[in-house]
Each structure stands twice: as C-alpha cells, then as structure tokens.
Scaffold this active site. Structure first.
Site, mmCIF file in Angstrom:
data_model
loop_
_atom_site.group_PDB
_atom_site.id
_atom_site.type_symbol
_atom_site.label_atom_id
_atom_site.label_comp_id
_atom_site.label_asym_id
_atom_site.label_seq_id
_atom_site.Cartn_x
_atom_site.Cartn_y
_atom_site.Cartn_z
ATOM 1 N N ASP A 41 50.617 18.099 -65.107
ATOM 2 C CA ASP A 41 50.779 16.824 -65.832
ATOM 3 C C ASP A 41 51.764 16.953 -66.999
ATOM 4 O OD1 ASP A 41 48.283 17.561 -64.751
ATOM 5 O OD2 ASP A 41 47.253 15.886 -65.679
ATOM 6 N N ASP A 100 49.279 15.851 -74.895
ATOM 7 C CA ASP A 100 49.398 14.454 -74.456
ATOM 8 C C ASP A 100 50.187 13.565 -75.402
ATOM 9 O OD1 ASP A 100 48.014 14.672 -72.005
ATOM 10 O OD2 ASP A 100 46.111 14.724 -73.085
HETATM 11 N N1 GLY Z 1 46.592 14.008 -67.454
HETATM 12 C C1 GLY Z 1 45.332 13.759 -66.908
HETATM 13 C C2 GLY Z 1 45.299 13.107 -65.581
HETATM 14 O O1 GLY Z 1 46.238 12.976 -64.853
HETATM 15 O O2 GLY Z 1 44.226 12.716 -65.227
#
Ligand code: GLY
Length: 406
Positions: free
Chosen positions: A180, A118
């Site tokens: 993601d 992230d």
């Molecule tokens: N990356 C986590 C979400 O989209 O909730």
C-alpha cells in the site's frame, strides 16, 4: 496521449453487447455523466449529514447499516475531501467547493503525522487535489509539511519508508513495509518538483526500487507485508495482514502496486516502473479468478471463489490505474486495458454495486472488503472505493473528451 483510442471507441460498439443489461444500450459517456451526477447528489447528502460534527469524516457503515465516521488520524480521512474535489472539478459549483474546503481542513492536523506512512493518503488526496484545482499556496504548504513528516520514516539502510510502528499486533515484524505504501510516494514526487528538492524523490525512488526487488513474485503478484532486518537491511519476513495467506494475492494490494508503479512511471519516466506496472496488469487481467464483471474477489486466492466476497474498492482502484496505464503502452495493450476498465466502470455504475440516492449511508458504492482476516469491514461501503471510482470516472471522461477533439 491516446492516439490508439479511435480504435478503442470502435470496439465499444461491439462491446456493448457483452455488458450488463442495465447499461448495455448506453454510450459510455452517458454512463459516466449520469454516474458523476449521482455521485454529486450522494456526496452532498454525505457532506450535509456531518455538518454538525466538524472533526468527523466518512469511513464505512456499522452492523446496523448506519454511517461510521473517523477522526482525521484514521488512514482514510483524506478520501471524502478528495471525492468532493473531483466532483467540483466535474461540476464547479460553490456548494461543492465550500464542502470540499470544509472537509479538507478537517484533515490538516495530519500534516504532522510521523507515526505511520498514511500521511500521503490523508494529505495528498485532500490537499493535493485542493491545490491542483485552486493553486492556493496555503494548500501546498500543508503538503510540504506532510512530506517532511513522511520522510522521517525512511531508513537508508533498508531503503524504504516504514509502514507501521510497533504495536502488539505488529510485534512480529522488525520493520514492516506494505505494498500500500507505494501510494504515498506520489506526494513525495510532487513535493520534489514543487519545492525543487530531490530529498523527496530520492526517498520515493529508493522505496519504489526496494519494493520492486522484494515485494514481488515471479508472476508479478505481490506480498502484502515485507519486513526488513533493521541491522542488515535484508528481508526478514514475507507475510500478509489483510490477505488470505502469506502466499496469496490480496486483491487491493495488487491494485496498490499497479497504481503505484504506473504513477511512478508518470513521475519519473523510468521504464523499469512501466514494465513493472505492465507485469502487474497482466497478472490481474489474465487471472483465472478475475470475474466476468472484472470486479475482483477480495483475494485472488480466496478459498471460496466463486462465492467469495467481491471488493469494489480493488475494482475501482485497478480501473483508475488501468485508464492511466493505457496512455503509456502500445495500441493493442492500451485497448486491452481500456476494455477491462470500461467493463469495471459499467459494473460499478450498475445497481449491482452503485447505491440508490440516500441509501448506503450516502456512500456511492456498495460491496467492498476492508479487513477480511479481522472480520471487519466485510461487504460494506468504503470511502476509498468511492474515491477511486470517481477518479476513474473523471479519467475516462477526460480520455473520451480528448478523443472527441481529435
Ligand atoms: N492501506 C490499507 C488498506 O488498503 O486497507
């Protein structure tokens, strides 16, 4: 960039008759300007509310409707600083700039993050926008460090950046990669150009290519989690974490894919990424479960559609991506994308989704879903819904301004 937009603007007049009563008489430019003004007032209230907690950032609300914050290490930490930078770009006041800097610096320690993927979300939404708008190289150095942190997670045998490290809840996966993760590649593509070093773009493009091969079904919908065998590099499992089921189309995941491949086409000019983005857009736009207001249910296959919860974060993310993608495709497709994006912007800007000033714990949008299977963050405001909404407003505003100039 948008020669086809003239006919898009003509279509708007017709389209006003199909939109929500609150907004139907208003020109889109007015809806956008009023929404940016509201977002500014609301975000200044949010910024003020945490002025005495200098290491906290907005996350969501709790069961009592009160603001729930996070530290810099939670994946959403970069979004509120990013909202402030976009609002400063729209309305360059000292107060917005001071708050944008203040909240951006709260996230700086994440440039050393190597235990999850992230870091791209956290650093590029905050410092990326800070550098874009100020040109201050102190910000780009942070992005450089963060990019070096992110590429430590790349495994050349697999060809992907690992998303999550081992934890009891992720123990069933050898090497989980979630859709993601496409979003973190934007920082690497940027770093590659800024620092003239292809190591970053090599990782980004390998990740995008491997994801394109393994994450998608024939209809261009995507799995949430693909796990790889660390010895052979082959796919070991196709699962979900946040979606309804392994085989369902989790709405935000479809948005991450759409945005990710649109961005990768912009950064590389590789038509394979453009075709992928178009395929994903077609899946979303033609899905029988996409509601009339174009804000998706949290999962396209949620069993309780049409009573399933909506996910405004997915709506905002898809909207922002469609506006960009409209600039890369032929006129007819471009119009299709922009009509949906306009509906989404009008929906999100209506009282159905947009909060009242000072309400909603000072978040801009209501009605997002974070993690339905966990029962957490269900039908709440989320800071990333606000980020992609404000980004979409800015993108559409620029597009309308370009059209005016022609
Ligand atoms: N990356 C986590 C979400 O989209 O909730």
């Amino acid at each position: 960039m948008h020669k086809q937009i003239s006919s898009f603007l003509l279509l708007l007049a017709v389209f006003f008759s199909c939109t929500t009563p609150e907004n139907k008489e208003k020109p889109l430019a007015q809806v956008i300007n009023e929404s940016l003004e509201f977002a500014t007032q609301q975000s200044l209230l949010m910024a003020e509310s945490l002025k005495d907690q200098p290491d906290r950032l907005p996350k969501t609300i709790n069961a009592e409707g009160q603001l729930e914050t996070c530290g810099s290490a939670w994946w959403v930490s970069g979004f509120f600083p990013g909202v402030l930078w976009y609002l400063y770009e729209s309305n360059p006041t000292d107060s917005l700039k001071d708050w944008a800097i203040n909240y951006t610096l709260r996230v700086e320690d994440q440039k050393y993050t190597t235990d999850n993927h992230d870091v791209g979300f956290m650093i590029f939404c905050s410092f990326g926008n800070a550098y874009r708008l100020t040109g201050d190289t102190a910000y780009s150095e942070v992005i450089h460090t963060a990019s070096n942190s992110l590429i430590t997670r790349f495994n050349p045998t697999i060809g992907c950046i690992r998303s999550w490290d081992y934890a009891p809840w992720s123990a069933k996966w050898q090497y989980p990669v979630i859709i993601d993760n496409m979003m973190n590649l934007e920082m690497l593509e940027w770093a590659s150009k800024a620092f003239s070093d292809t190591v970053y773009s090599h990782v980004a493009e390998s990740h995008a290519n491997t994801t394109l091969k393994n994450h998608f079904r024939d209809d261009f919908s995507s799995y949430h989690v693909i796990s790889y065998d660390t010895i052979t590099g082959q796919v070991e499992k196709k699962n979900t974490a946040q979606g309804y089921s392994d085989d369902s189309a989790w709405a935000r995941g479809q948005g991450w894919g759409l945005y990710g491949y649109t961005m990768m086409y912009r950064e590389t000019g590789n038509k394979v990424y453009l075709e992928q983005a178009e395929g994903i857009a077609d899946f979303i736009l033609n899905h029988p479960n996409l509601p009339e207001d174009k804000i998706p249910y949290w999962d396209f296959n949620a069993p309780d559609v049409p009573n399933a919860k909506r996910d405004a974060s997915a709506g905002a993310l898809i909207c922002s991506a469609l506006i960009e993608l409209s600039g890369y495709v032929p006129a007819e497709k471009s119009q299709d994308y922009l009509i949906v994006a306009e509906t989404q912007l009008r929906s999100l800007s209506s009282p159905a989704y947009r909060a009242e000033l000072g309400a909603n714990a000072n978040f801009i949008l209501k009605h997002s879903v974070g993690h339905m299977p966990n029962g957490t963050e269900v039908d709440v405001p989320l800071t990333y819904a606000d980020y992609y909404y404000v980004e979409a407003l800015m993108r559409m505003k620029k597009l309308l301004q370009e059209e005016e100039k022609q």
